[in-house]
Design an enzyme around this catalytic site. Structure first.
Site, PDB file in Angstrom:
ATOM      1  N   ASN A   1      -4.515  10.452   1.521  1.00  0.00           N
ATOM      2  CA  ASN A   1      -5.209   9.195   1.202  1.00  0.00           C
ATOM      3  C   ASN A   1      -5.431   9.123  -0.308  1.00  0.00           C
ATOM      4  OD1 ASN A   1      -6.441   6.711   2.079  1.00  0.00           O
ATOM      5  ND2 ASN A   1      -8.414   7.607   1.548  1.00  0.00           N
TER       6      ASN A   1
ATOM      7  N   ARG B   1       7.484   2.477  -1.867  1.00  0.00           N
ATOM      8  CA  ARG B   1       6.413   3.461  -2.109  1.00  0.00           C
ATOM      9  C   ARG B   1       6.581   4.587  -1.088  1.00  0.00           C
ATOM     10  NH1 ARG B   1       0.420   1.318  -3.039  1.00  0.00           N
ATOM     11  NH2 ARG B   1       0.195   3.338  -4.047  1.00  0.00           N
TER      12      ARG B   1
ATOM     13  N   ARG C   1      -1.069  -3.841  -1.261  1.00  0.00           N
ATOM     14  CA  ARG C   1      -1.225  -2.389  -1.173  1.00  0.00           C
ATOM     15  C   ARG C   1      -2.120  -2.101   0.023  1.00  0.00           C
ATOM     16  NH1 ARG C   1      -6.002  -2.865  -0.931  1.00  0.00           N
ATOM     17  NH2 ARG C   1      -6.118  -0.624  -0.991  1.00  0.00           N
ATOM     18  N   GLY C   2      -2.247  -0.815   0.351  1.00  0.00           N
ATOM     19  CA  GLY C   2      -2.946  -0.444   1.585  1.00  0.00           C
ATOM     20  C   GLY C   2      -1.889  -0.248   2.666  1.00  0.00           C
ATOM     21  N   ALA C   3      -1.955   0.890   3.358  1.00  0.00           N
ATOM     22  CA  ALA C   3      -0.848   1.269   4.245  1.00  0.00           C
ATOM     23  C   ALA C   3      -0.472   0.205   5.290  1.00  0.00           C
ATOM     24  CB  ALA C   3      -1.188   2.607   4.912  1.00  0.00           C
TER      25      ALA C   3
ATOM     26  N   ASP D   1      -3.102   6.974   4.299  1.00  0.00           N
ATOM     27  CA  ASP D   1      -1.729   6.475   4.151  1.00  0.00           C
ATOM     28  C   ASP D   1      -0.772   7.197   5.082  1.00  0.00           C
ATOM     29  OD1 ASP D   1      -3.025   5.477   1.609  1.00  0.00           O
ATOM     30  OD2 ASP D   1      -1.047   4.523   1.606  1.00  0.00           O
TER      31      ASP D   1
ATOM     32  N   GLN E   1      -9.535   0.051  -6.935  1.00  0.00           N
ATOM     33  CA  GLN E   1      -9.503  -0.736  -5.692  1.00  0.00           C
ATOM     34  C   GLN E   1     -10.906  -0.922  -5.106  1.00  0.00           C
ATOM     35  OE1 GLN E   1      -7.414   1.754  -6.448  1.00  0.00           O
ATOM     36  NE2 GLN E   1      -5.437   1.574  -5.444  1.00  0.00           N
TER      37      GLN E   1
HETATM   38  O1  MRU Z   1      -2.590   2.844  -3.584  1.00  0.00           O
HETATM   39  P1  MRU Z   1      -3.163   2.008  -2.481  1.00  0.00           P
HETATM   40  O2  MRU Z   1      -4.182   1.027  -2.939  1.00  0.00           O
HETATM   41  O3  MRU Z   1      -2.079   1.387  -1.630  1.00  0.00           O
HETATM   42  O4  MRU Z   1      -3.916   3.071  -1.557  1.00  0.00           O
HETATM   43  C1  MRU Z   1      -4.584   2.624  -0.418  1.00  0.00           C
HETATM   44  C2  MRU Z   1      -5.318   3.698   0.272  1.00  0.00           C
HETATM   45  O5  MRU Z   1      -5.300   4.839  -0.126  1.00  0.00           O
HETATM   46  C3  MRU Z   1      -6.027   3.329   1.541  1.00  0.00           C
HETATM   47  O6  MRU Z   1      -7.134   4.165   1.732  1.00  0.00           O
HETATM   48  C4  MRU Z   1      -5.076   3.502   2.731  1.00  0.00           C
HETATM   49  O7  MRU Z   1      -3.858   2.852   2.514  1.00  0.00           O
HETATM   50  C5  MRU Z   1      -5.676   2.987   3.981  1.00  0.00           C
HETATM   51  S1  MRU Z   1      -5.827   1.241   3.930  1.00  0.00           S
HETATM   52  C6  MRU Z   1      -6.327   0.667   5.404  1.00  0.00           C
END
Ligand code: MRU
Length: 352
Positions: free
Chosen positions: A247, A89, A46-48, A237, A196
């Protein structure tokens, strides 16, 4: 250690299963685009930026698995895989950005036939992953100037090595300041419901030797209003052309509380997270996840919510651009007015 890698021998996509952290550090191998899409949906990764790199490897995998003998047939198989991966996603634009980039690279050698296309996909996925690490380090270097020795900062969700291929975005800025010898203390939003912050960001900060304390999400306003915080650092994101930010859920409330207390609110994003096709944040698709993520919370072995409770679980929210003090990108720190600054930064990144 990279969050996600390509194993050319098998071939497969190897990644840390983030659902098991911090208890266990387990690597999993994924053998098909469908498995890669499932891993993204279920948040093993996870994480963009990490989602983008993983999808790129997933498409490289589709190329390797396809039995197509002609460029046309291979293209058809790739389009099917893109369809599966793109739907994994909805909010992180890095997913579509990475898939489009890979398709374009394969198309560039279409005339040379399927072997050249397959090889190009693997090379491009690898390049994209390598560039992610480099870009994060550049953002870290630009953003570190926003942190002074002795600062306490608030960080939301996880934006570190785990959310990227390596190093991190907002957490990368904090790491970079720490590596420059600045003493920085991080208040880690636990980030309900998937935690997270409490699970992943705390785990990373402990490894880097950066001082931190976990706070409940709803304590952030208290810390901001009591003068204990020098800045808030988040990732994103998707950022619309006007600088509105999608985000992790809770970012909006954090930005409001920061502004009310004159605390700068910084959003750290690679330009691959910027979506110039969307003029403002209201057009960004926001994921709503299973109510069970909210309802399955247990205390002392018992569910917290009464049996039969309903829940809502939006995974992201929109922070309007007026609440963002500055964006940190790989081409530098952007200040308002954002529409111009963002368009210019994207152009500059494409020229590099
Ligand atoms: O649902 P997630 O854990 O994928 O969400 C992640 C976030 O919201 C992060 O802040 C975003 O992806 C930036 S990560 C460098």
């Amino acid at each position: 250690m990279r969050t996600v890698t390509w194993d050319p021998e098998t071939p497969s996509v190897r990644m840390i299963d983030q659902r098991l952290l911090p208890g266990e550090l387990v690597l999993i191998d994924l053998w098909s685009p469908q498995e890669v899409a499932d891993a993204i949906r279920q948040m093993s990764v996870r994480g963009a930026p990490a989602i983008g790199a993983t999808a790129a490897y997933g498409l490289a995998l589709a190329g390797q698995l396809s039995k197509a003998q002609t460029a046309q047939d291979l293209w058809h198989d790739l389009e099917n895989a893109v369809d599966i991966l793109r739907r994994a996603r909805p909010t992180a634009v890095n997913l579509s950005w990475a898939l489009d980039r890979l398709l374009k690279s394969a198309h560039a050698v279409f005339q040379e036939g399927p072997s050249a296309m397959r090889q190009r996909l693997v090379e491009e996925a690898q390049r994209l992953a390598d560039e992610d690490v480099e870009i994060n380090k550049r953002m870290g270097a630009h953003g570190a100037s926003l942190i002074n020795d002795g600062d306490t900062v608030i960080h939301h969700c996880n934006t570190g090595a785990l959310a990227t291929v390596d190093y991190g975005t907002a957490l990368g800025v904090i790491r970079s300041a720490h590596e420059q010898g600045k003493r920085v203390h991080v208040l880690v939003d636990e980030t309900r419901p998937r935690l997270q912050g409490a699970r992943l960001t705390a785990w990373e900060l402990a490894q880097y030797g950066i001082s931190y304390e976990i706070i409940t999400d709803n304590a952030a306003g208290y810390f901001l209003s009591s003068g204990q915080v020098a800045g808030v650092f988040v990732g994103a994101d998707r950022v619309a052309a006007n600088g509105d930010v999608a985000n992790k859920i809770g970012t909006y409330m954090l930005a409001l509380a920061a502004q009310d207390n004159d605390v700068p609110f910084y959003c750290v994003v690679p330009t691959s997270t910027i979506d110039l096709r969307l003029s403002s944040g209201e057009k960004i698709p926001l994921e709503e996840r299973e109510p069970s993520e909210v309802l399955d919370l247990m205390l002392k072995g018992k569910p917290v919510a009464p049996e039969g409770s309903q829940a809502r679980n939006p995974a992201f929210d929109i922070t309007p651009n007026r609440l963002v003090t500055a964006f940190v990108t790989e081409v530098g720190v952007l200040r308002p007015p954002y529409r111009e600054a963002i368009a210019h930064a994207v152009k500059e990144s494409q020229e590099k």
